[in-house]
Design a protein around this motif. Structure first.
Motif, PDB file in Angstrom:
ATOM      1  N   GLU A   1       5.092   0.030   1.823  1.00  0.00           N
ATOM      2  CA  GLU A   1       5.379   1.218   1.022  1.00  0.00           C
ATOM      3  C   GLU A   1       6.887   1.349   0.842  1.00  0.00           C
ATOM      4  O   GLU A   1       7.635   1.382   1.810  1.00  0.00           O
ATOM      5  N   ILE A   2       7.322   1.416  -0.406  1.00  0.00           N
ATOM      6  CA  ILE A   2       8.747   1.529  -0.737  1.00  0.00           C
ATOM      7  C   ILE A   2       8.910   2.659  -1.735  1.00  0.00           C
ATOM      8  O   ILE A   2       8.298   2.646  -2.811  1.00  0.00           O
ATOM      9  N   ASN A   3       9.713   3.652  -1.355  1.00  0.00           N
ATOM     10  CA  ASN A   3       9.955   4.823  -2.202  1.00  0.00           C
ATOM     11  C   ASN A   3       8.658   5.484  -2.650  1.00  0.00           C
ATOM     12  O   ASN A   3       8.509   5.911  -3.798  1.00  0.00           O
ATOM     13  N   GLY A   4       7.716   5.557  -1.723  1.00  0.00           N
ATOM     14  CA  GLY A   4       6.456   6.233  -2.013  1.00  0.00           C
ATOM     15  C   GLY A   4       5.430   5.401  -2.746  1.00  0.00           C
ATOM     16  O   GLY A   4       4.299   5.846  -2.954  1.00  0.00           O
ATOM     17  N   GLN A   5       5.782   4.176  -3.129  1.00  0.00           N
ATOM     18  CA  GLN A   5       4.853   3.315  -3.851  1.00  0.00           C
ATOM     19  C   GLN A   5       4.211   2.321  -2.890  1.00  0.00           C
ATOM     20  O   GLN A   5       4.902   1.544  -2.221  1.00  0.00           O
ATOM     21  N   LYS A   6       2.886   2.343  -2.823  1.00  0.00           N
ATOM     22  CA  LYS A   6       2.151   1.471  -1.920  1.00  0.00           C
ATOM     23  C   LYS A   6       1.715   0.204  -2.639  1.00  0.00           C
ATOM     24  O   LYS A   6       1.290   0.234  -3.790  1.00  0.00           O
ATOM     25  N   GLN A   7       1.846  -0.918  -1.942  1.00  0.00           N
ATOM     26  CA  GLN A   7       1.331  -2.194  -2.397  1.00  0.00           C
ATOM     27  C   GLN A   7       0.753  -2.922  -1.192  1.00  0.00           C
ATOM     28  O   GLN A   7       1.027  -2.561  -0.045  1.00  0.00           O
ATOM     29  N   TRP A   8      -0.041  -3.936  -1.464  1.00  0.00           N
ATOM     30  CA  TRP A   8      -0.572  -4.760  -0.390  1.00  0.00           C
ATOM     31  C   TRP A   8      -0.064  -6.187  -0.577  1.00  0.00           C
ATOM     32  O   TRP A   8       0.105  -6.659  -1.712  1.00  0.00           O
TER      33      TRP A   8
END
Length: 430
Positions: free
Chosen positions: A269-276
């Protein structure tokens, strides 16, 4: 001079008749006057210095940013041919101006180089109306899905550390010339990847710290080897069909992604954006050093990845790899957009390549002047508001020049007793 519609909501006055965005300028804006104090000694005489200030002012406020339109913005100036010759023939050093600009930016903590800075390199098409401009050609623009007459520039941009407030600015450029244009002029052809490596060398030779980032167009084995061989880190975008050696098998990146089960993916999670993501050290044909790929999915169970990144910094955390790559958009796309929309990067119609080159360096300077003004702790007195975008800064400069023109009119009408005809004549409004 055209009539004006002056809005009351803070927007730029709209042009009603051709070529003029505002009444004639009687004084240079504050930011240009300050810059003139920094760069004046690079020019031999006062007329050259005045042309520098005129051109920078025009890039900031003129509706069109070509020589004729810039020259017409001023109440009292020379013939436009003087500004044209200054840009194409006068003996000043554009590269020296660029070096001084970068030195000047190091005096401000928010635009200073740092070890955590990022150098983003990308190319951009700058379209032109004139087909006789030196080194233009027909290029296919993927964004607009059409062919256009344009220059193709490779630009290295610097993205400062997060503590700078996200500031960024261009460093240097190279202009790509098509093979047939080179043949017509008897010049050797140089492809995009060679120009890319020239920019890498320029950055390193000038001791500018930071890691490189770029898109899949430049994720070429020779480019990766070159950056690694010079001791720098990089994060690139890997095409999904690119083959890599994974667990002893040669597979496409998309085939590797298909093998990774959702339960084997981890969240970042970076700056509120989630990725996998899934990450693994791999080998790629032609790349002579260890690399690591990071496969990114938008959702935990997405079938296809959104991006595959590659880096030579195999010990970095995934969050740092992703952050470095995300600076590519900020460092390239934002400058390309603002340079075209607000600073006339493609408006110059001079036929000589030297004039086009000088125009580009002056756009770099205008952009840097405004970038230093953004996201400060409080509003500057001339701007009357805290500036956050390049477009907002240009509008603030335009309003300041308009205020100065109005003040000039009031003083000459009330104190100097000029009649309306004299005022209009001086401002070239007749």
């Amino acid at each position: 001079m055209g009539n004006l519609t002056i809005p009351t909501d803070g927007r730029t006055p709209k042009r009603v008749m051709e070529d003029h965005a505002m009444p004639a300028i009687v004084d240079f804006p504050t930011v240009v006057a300050e810059a003139l104090g920094e760069f004046a000694d690079l020019f031999d005489n006062e007329p050259q210095r005045r042309h520098l200030a005129e051109y920078l002012t025009g890039l900031l406020v003129a509706d069109r940013k070509n020589v004729a339109a810039i020259n017409r913005q001023f109440a009292q100036t020379t013939d436009q041919s003087c500004l044209n010759r200054w840009l194409t023939e006068a003996g000043w050093d554009a590269e020296a101006l660029n070096r001084r600009r970068l030195e000047w930016l190091q005096h401000d903590p928010s635009t200073r180089y740092s070890a955590r800075g990022v150098i983003a390199i990308d190319n951009v098409l700058i379209d032109h109306d004139g087909k006789l401009i030196e080194e233009v050609g027909w290029f296919w623009d993927h964004a607009e899905d059409r062919h256009k007459v344009a220059h193709d520039y490779l630009i290295a941009n610097y993205v400062c550390t997060p503590g700078s407030g996200g500031k960024h600015y261009p460093l240097e450029f190279r202009r790509f010339v098509q093979r047939e244009r080179c043949a017509e002029r008897g010049k050797p052809f140089v492809d995009h990847n060679v120009l890319f490596r020239e920019l890498v060398d320029w950055v390193i030779d000038n001791e500018i710290p930071g890691d490189f980032t770029f898109d899949s167009w430049f994720t070429h084995a020779a480019n990766l080897n070159h950056i690694h061989g010079r001791g720098r880190g990089y994060v690139g975008d890997l095409k999904l069909n690119r083959k890599v050696v994974f667990k002893g098998q040669t597979l496409k990146a998309e085939e590797i992604a298909a093998l990774i089960r959702p339960e084997d993916r981890k969240r970042v999670e970076i700056n509120g954006q989630k990725q996998w993501y899934f990450t693994k050290s791999v080998r790629i044909a032609g790349v002579d050093h260890p690399v690591r790929i990071v496969i990114l999915w938008k959702r935990h169970n997405s079938k296809t990845p959104r991006k595959v990144l590659i880096t030579n910094r195999t010990q970095w955390e995934v969050s740092r790899i992703v952050r470095v790559y995300r600076h590519r958009w900020r460092g390239t796309e934002c400058f390309h957009r603002d340079g075209k929309q607000h600073l006339g990067m493609g408006d110059c119609q001079l036929r000589k390549g030297r004039g086009q080159t000088r125009h580009m360096y002056l756009v770099f300077l205008a952009y840097s002047i405004l970038m230093r003004q953004l996201r400060r702790g409080r509003a500057r007195a001339w701007a009357l508001e805290r500036l956050t975008t390049i477009g907002q800064a240009c509008r603030a400069v335009l309003r300041e020049t308009l205020r100065r023109t109005i003040d000039w009119v009031i003083v000459h009408a009330t104190e100097n007793r000029w009649n309306p005809r004299e005022i209009k004549a001086h401002l070239a409004l007749t």
